[in-house]
Design a protein around this motif. Structure first.
Motif, PDB file in Angstrom:
ATOM      1  N   LYS A 301      -7.540   6.631   4.058  1.00  0.00           N
ATOM      2  CA  LYS A 301      -8.268   5.888   3.024  1.00  0.00           C
ATOM      3  C   LYS A 301      -7.538   5.970   1.690  1.00  0.00           C
ATOM      4  CE  LYS A 301     -12.933   5.121   1.286  1.00  0.00           C
ATOM      5  NZ  LYS A 301     -14.351   5.555   1.377  1.00  0.00           N
ATOM      6  N   LEU A 302      -6.952   7.114   1.407  1.00  0.00           N
ATOM      7  CA  LEU A 302      -6.170   7.258   0.178  1.00  0.00           C
ATOM      8  C   LEU A 302      -4.959   6.330   0.203  1.00  0.00           C
ATOM      9  CD1 LEU A 302      -5.384   8.568  -2.487  1.00  0.00           C
ATOM     10  CD2 LEU A 302      -4.402  10.476  -1.187  1.00  0.00           C
ATOM     11  N   VAL A 303      -4.300   6.242   1.347  1.00  0.00           N
ATOM     12  CA  VAL A 303      -3.148   5.343   1.479  1.00  0.00           C
ATOM     13  C   VAL A 303      -3.577   3.893   1.282  1.00  0.00           C
ATOM     14  CG1 VAL A 303      -1.442   4.443   3.106  1.00  0.00           C
ATOM     15  CG2 VAL A 303      -1.827   6.904   2.948  1.00  0.00           C
ATOM     16  N   TRP A 304      -4.721   3.535   1.860  1.00  0.00           N
ATOM     17  CA  TRP A 304      -5.240   2.169   1.700  1.00  0.00           C
ATOM     18  C   TRP A 304      -5.501   1.853   0.234  1.00  0.00           C
ATOM     19  CZ3 TRP A 304     -10.156   0.761  -0.142  1.00  0.00           C
ATOM     20  CH2 TRP A 304     -10.454  -0.607  -0.048  1.00  0.00           C
ATOM     21  N   LEU A 305      -6.108   2.784  -0.471  1.00  0.00           N
ATOM     22  CA  LEU A 305      -6.369   2.592  -1.892  1.00  0.00           C
ATOM     23  C   LEU A 305      -5.067   2.461  -2.668  1.00  0.00           C
ATOM     24  CD1 LEU A 305      -9.306   4.993  -2.849  1.00  0.00           C
ATOM     25  CD2 LEU A 305      -9.172   2.547  -3.341  1.00  0.00           C
ATOM     26  N   ASN A 306      -4.095   3.277  -2.319  1.00  0.00           N
ATOM     27  CA  ASN A 306      -2.826   3.238  -3.039  1.00  0.00           C
ATOM     28  C   ASN A 306      -2.152   1.879  -2.894  1.00  0.00           C
ATOM     29  OD1 ASN A 306      -0.872   4.933  -4.585  1.00  0.00           O
ATOM     30  ND2 ASN A 306       0.488   4.344  -2.911  1.00  0.00           N
ATOM     31  N   GLN A 307      -2.143   1.352  -1.689  1.00  0.00           N
ATOM     32  CA  GLN A 307      -1.531   0.036  -1.496  1.00  0.00           C
ATOM     33  C   GLN A 307      -2.293  -1.038  -2.265  1.00  0.00           C
ATOM     34  OE1 GLN A 307      -1.362  -1.657   2.506  1.00  0.00           O
ATOM     35  NE2 GLN A 307       0.656  -2.465   2.068  1.00  0.00           N
ATOM     36  N   HIS A 308      -3.618  -0.904  -2.314  1.00  0.00           N
ATOM     37  CA  HIS A 308      -4.417  -1.855  -3.096  1.00  0.00           C
ATOM     38  C   HIS A 308      -3.972  -1.854  -4.556  1.00  0.00           C
ATOM     39  CE1 HIS A 308      -7.870  -3.883  -4.913  1.00  0.00           C
ATOM     40  NE2 HIS A 308      -7.915  -2.869  -5.770  1.00  0.00           N
ATOM     41  N   TYR A 309      -3.797  -0.675  -5.132  1.00  0.00           N
ATOM     42  CA  TYR A 309      -3.400  -0.597  -6.539  1.00  0.00           C
ATOM     43  C   TYR A 309      -1.960  -1.060  -6.744  1.00  0.00           C
ATOM     44  CZ  TYR A 309      -7.686   1.622  -8.145  1.00  0.00           C
ATOM     45  OH  TYR A 309      -8.992   1.870  -8.488  1.00  0.00           O
ATOM     46  N   MET A 310      -1.118  -0.839  -5.754  1.00  0.00           N
ATOM     47  CA  MET A 310       0.257  -1.345  -5.848  1.00  0.00           C
ATOM     48  C   MET A 310       0.277  -2.862  -5.868  1.00  0.00           C
ATOM     49  SD  MET A 310       2.189   1.336  -3.260  1.00  0.00           S
ATOM     50  CE  MET A 310       3.463   0.151  -2.874  1.00  0.00           C
ATOM     51  N   LYS A 311      -0.600  -3.469  -5.084  1.00  0.00           N
ATOM     52  CA  LYS A 311      -0.623  -4.940  -4.974  1.00  0.00           C
ATOM     53  C   LYS A 311      -1.349  -5.602  -6.135  1.00  0.00           C
ATOM     54  CE  LYS A 311      -2.431  -5.053  -0.822  1.00  0.00           C
ATOM     55  NZ  LYS A 311      -2.942  -5.591   0.472  1.00  0.00           N
ATOM     56  N   THR A 312      -2.380  -4.955  -6.642  1.00  0.00           N
ATOM     57  CA  THR A 312      -3.234  -5.618  -7.631  1.00  0.00           C
ATOM     58  C   THR A 312      -3.081  -5.068  -9.046  1.00  0.00           C
ATOM     59  OG1 THR A 312      -5.096  -4.098  -7.233  1.00  0.00           O
ATOM     60  CG2 THR A 312      -4.951  -6.059  -5.838  1.00  0.00           C
ATOM     61  N   GLY A 313      -2.398  -3.936  -9.190  1.00  0.00           N
ATOM     62  CA  GLY A 313      -2.252  -3.353 -10.517  1.00  0.00           C
ATOM     63  C   GLY A 313      -1.298  -4.142 -11.392  1.00  0.00           C
ATOM     64  N   ASP A 314      -1.368  -3.897 -12.676  1.00  0.00           N
ATOM     65  CA  ASP A 314      -0.449  -4.526 -13.626  1.00  0.00           C
ATOM     66  C   ASP A 314       0.978  -4.116 -13.258  1.00  0.00           C
ATOM     67  OD1 ASP A 314       1.052  -5.415 -15.727  1.00  0.00           O
ATOM     68  OD2 ASP A 314       0.031  -4.231 -17.264  1.00  0.00           O
ATOM     69  N   PRO A 315       1.848  -5.074 -12.900  1.00  0.00           N
ATOM     70  CA  PRO A 315       3.211  -4.719 -12.494  1.00  0.00           C
ATOM     71  C   PRO A 315       3.955  -3.879 -13.530  1.00  0.00           C
ATOM     72  CG  PRO A 315       2.763  -6.998 -11.927  1.00  0.00           C
ATOM     73  CD  PRO A 315       1.603  -6.524 -12.753  1.00  0.00           C
ATOM     74  N   GLU A 316       3.700  -4.115 -14.811  1.00  0.00           N
ATOM     75  CA  GLU A 316       4.361  -3.331 -15.851  1.00  0.00           C
ATOM     76  C   GLU A 316       3.953  -1.866 -15.761  1.00  0.00           C
ATOM     77  OE1 GLU A 316       6.639  -4.102 -17.924  1.00  0.00           O
ATOM     78  OE2 GLU A 316       6.728  -6.295 -17.815  1.00  0.00           O
ATOM     79  N   HIS A 317       2.690  -1.636 -15.473  1.00  0.00           N
ATOM     80  CA  HIS A 317       2.194  -0.263 -15.341  1.00  0.00           C
ATOM     81  C   HIS A 317       2.750   0.383 -14.074  1.00  0.00           C
ATOM     82  CE1 HIS A 317      -0.438   3.199 -15.121  1.00  0.00           C
ATOM     83  NE2 HIS A 317      -0.855   2.805 -13.942  1.00  0.00           N
ATOM     84  N   VAL A 318       2.681  -0.345 -12.961  1.00  0.00           N
ATOM     85  CA  VAL A 318       3.190   0.187 -11.695  1.00  0.00           C
ATOM     86  C   VAL A 318       4.688   0.471 -11.810  1.00  0.00           C
ATOM     87  CG1 VAL A 318       3.496  -0.269  -9.229  1.00  0.00           C
ATOM     88  CG2 VAL A 318       1.413  -1.038 -10.387  1.00  0.00           C
ATOM     89  N   ALA A 319       5.389  -0.369 -12.586  1.00  0.00           N
ATOM     90  CA  ALA A 319       6.839  -0.231 -12.722  1.00  0.00           C
ATOM     91  C   ALA A 319       7.230   1.096 -13.366  1.00  0.00           C
ATOM     92  CB  ALA A 319       7.400  -1.395 -13.530  1.00  0.00           C
ATOM     93  N   LYS A 320       6.377   1.644 -14.218  1.00  0.00           N
ATOM     94  CA  LYS A 320       6.697   2.920 -14.858  1.00  0.00           C
ATOM     95  C   LYS A 320       6.773   4.030 -13.807  1.00  0.00           C
ATOM     96  CE  LYS A 320       4.585   1.663 -19.284  1.00  0.00           C
ATOM     97  NZ  LYS A 320       3.499   1.958 -20.263  1.00  0.00           N
ATOM     98  N   GLU A 321       5.821   4.028 -12.879  1.00  0.00           N
ATOM     99  CA  GLU A 321       5.860   5.016 -11.801  1.00  0.00           C
ATOM    100  C   GLU A 321       6.979   4.710 -10.817  1.00  0.00           C
ATOM    101  OE1 GLU A 321       4.101   7.949 -10.721  1.00  0.00           O
ATOM    102  OE2 GLU A 321       3.772   7.942 -12.880  1.00  0.00           O
ATOM    103  N   PHE A 322       7.177   3.432 -10.547  1.00  0.00           N
ATOM    104  CA  PHE A 322       8.220   3.015  -9.614  1.00  0.00           C
ATOM    105  C   PHE A 322       9.596   3.436 -10.134  1.00  0.00           C
ATOM    106  CE2 PHE A 322      10.690  -0.723  -7.686  1.00  0.00           C
ATOM    107  CZ  PHE A 322      10.867  -0.067  -6.480  1.00  0.00           C
ATOM    108  N   ALA A 323       9.816   3.285 -11.435  1.00  0.00           N
ATOM    109  CA  ALA A 323      11.091   3.670 -12.037  1.00  0.00           C
ATOM    110  C   ALA A 323      11.355   5.161 -11.845  1.00  0.00           C
ATOM    111  CB  ALA A 323      11.094   3.321 -13.528  1.00  0.00           C
ATOM    112  N   TRP A 324      10.284   5.962 -11.905  1.00  0.00           N
ATOM    113  CA  TRP A 324      10.419   7.411 -11.707  1.00  0.00           C
ATOM    114  C   TRP A 324      10.924   7.705 -10.300  1.00  0.00           C
ATOM    115  CZ3 TRP A 324       8.113  11.153  -8.571  1.00  0.00           C
ATOM    116  CH2 TRP A 324       8.226  12.470  -8.983  1.00  0.00           C
ATOM    117  N   HIS A 325      10.429   6.974  -9.310  1.00  0.00           N
ATOM    118  CA  HIS A 325      10.868   7.190  -7.930  1.00  0.00           C
ATOM    119  C   HIS A 325      12.295   6.701  -7.718  1.00  0.00           C
ATOM    120  CE1 HIS A 325       7.177   8.673  -6.054  1.00  0.00           C
ATOM    121  NE2 HIS A 325       6.548   7.934  -6.942  1.00  0.00           N
TER     122      HIS A 325
END
Length: 474
Positions: A301-325
């Protein structure tokens, strides 16, 4: 009107784990909902087990989760003078006393009580002596001998404990250092804490702490004891269930808002709603809605939620975490597509940011096509692939539409279905068989890099520059 003041008070003897993070979240949400104050207190009086590394892990975990505190962090080890002051006052007022009982006597007392199947407890030998003993001593709280300690737990309802079951607990050790139950009381008193939200493993401490507060003339806060988190098998949560540092969830590619959303619902509910923005959590959260029964941790369920936020979240916000990875993987993203565009292309196909980063190397780094992959470049496809490269080189505008048109028309010229042509192209430009739609993938890789990677087809066809093949010239 009472101004709400909550506190999160972890002990720095390890990382900030899931249970602690949920407690911190509930304290934070209630303070934000009531326009109150959220305090961070580091309970580091366990000098042998507390470490600077654990303190930093807690601070980093709180920062990553964006659980900003209004006051603190306060450290108990910096408040020893205050604790000594209160203990002196209690000794003076008679609500505490010095106990000179030896370790050997206490061990013998315990053995005798257990042999009689009694609850082990101090027998109060030094309680009313009124004279100083010899040697080292501890300081004990003079707990009431009669009556009942009652309080309305905000989660579990009315609870009552007989004072006869509570012994005179130690509030200062023989070396003068204060104990947990005492420091918590003094801190909650001094910091004007109105609501204590914590795990239900602290329930047995609560009547003792209430008695000390009353002995000090202080009004006890309201208590809310939250049930523990269980694994999917119904057993106490452990590392194999997911009881790891919240920062480990960052390492694994989870977004902080996904973890917070999941933790909020792990023991609390608002109707059947599953997905909440932080503003919704603040608006809807109420202590009385915390479930009394333990919650079960569900990684899926946590994985499902995470993918939801990856798909629907503000790309600029998600990009900050993505850049860290991407940085953790050593991928230089300065020369390549915008991270927000990669996120838009990859979010449907990946469940965590780490997985997304691992599958996005080819947008920024050279690719290697294995001999096994090269087997997809069959002789009958080579002419179409080489024509495709020539036509792509002639494009003045590099967009999804222009690339798609060249792909589709080239396939049609050679009597191929688009998918038959797209897969070997995908292999050539990404080094693998999985990517977003090939036209999007090629646009993000960029025209120059696509053409360079398609050069592999020339060596596959064993054709030097200038040699034509079936209506196609490179």
């Amino acid at each position: 009107m009472t101004i709400v003041r909550t506190r999160f008070a972890p002990s720095p003897t390890g990382y900030l784990h899931i249970g602690g993070a949920r407690t911190a979240l509930y304290c934070w949400l209630y303070a934000r909902k009531t326009r109150g104050t959220f305090i961070l207190r580091i309970e580091d009086t366990d000098l042998e087990r507390s470490t600077p590394e654990s303190v930093q892990a807690i601070l980093d975990g709180m920062d990553w989760l964006n659980l900003n505190y209004d006051e603190g962090p306060f450290y108990q080890t910096r408040r020893f003078d205050r604790y000594r002051e209160v203990i002196a006052q209690m000794l003076e007022s008679g609500t505490a006393y010095r106990c000179y009982c030896s370790k050997e006597r206490l061990e013998l007392l315990r053995e005798e009580q257990m042999a009689r199947k009694e609850k082990p407890r101090y027998d109060g030998l030094c309680r009313n002596r009124g004279i100083a003993g010899e040697g080292s001593y501890v300081v004990r709280f003079k707990n009431p001998l009669e009556g009942v300690v009652e309080f309305d737990d905000q989660v579990r309802g009315r609870l009552a404990f007989s004072n006869a079951e509570l012994d005179d607990l130690i509030i200062a050790r023989s070396d003068g250092t204060p104990t947990y139950n005492f420091t918590v009381v003094v801190d909650d008193w001094d910091m004007n804490i109105t609501h204590v939200i914590r795990g239900d493993d602290h329930i047995n401490n609560t009547p003792r702490q209430i008695n000390i507060l009353r002995a000090l003339g202080a009004t006890p806060p309201l208590y809310a004891h939250v049930p523990m988190i269980l694994g999917g098998d119904g057993k106490r949560l452990s590392k194999r269930h997911g009881a790891v540092s919240v920062l480990q969830y960052r390492e694994e590619g989870f977004l902080p808002e996904a973890l917070l959303n999941y933790l909020a619902r792990l023991g609390w509910s608002h109707g059947d709603q599953e997905i909440f923005s932080m503003s919704e959590l603040i608006e809807y959260f109420d202590i009385k809605d915390i479930n009394r029964a333990p919650a079960a941790f569900n990684q899926d369920k946590l994985v499902w939620l995470n993918q939801h936020y990856m798909k629907t979240g503000d790309p600029e916000h998600v990009a900050k975490e993505f850049a860290w990875h991407m940085e953790k993987l050593g991928i230089d993203t300065r020369n390549g597509p915008e991270l927000t565009e990669v996120i838009k292309a990859q979010a449907e196909r990946t469940k965590t940011l780490r997985e997304m980063a691992e599958r996005s190397r080819y947008f920024y780094e050279p690719v290697q096509v294995s001999d096994e992959m090269k087997s997809h470049f069959t002789p009958e496809l080579i002419p179409a692939l080489m024509m495709l490269r020539e036509r792509l080189a002639q494009l003045d505008v590099w967009t999804r539409e222009s690339v798609h048109e060249v792909l589709a028309s080239t396939a049609e010229i050679h009597g191929l279905k688009l998918g038959k042509l797209a897969q070997p192209v995908r292999i050539a430009v990404t080094g693998g068989t999985v990517s977003p739609p090939i036209d999007i993938t090629m646009v993000l890789i960029g025209q120059k890099r696509v053409l360079e990677r398609l050069e592999i087809l020339r060596s596959q066809a064993n054709m030097p520059d200038g040699v034509e093949g079936e209506g196609n010239a490179l």
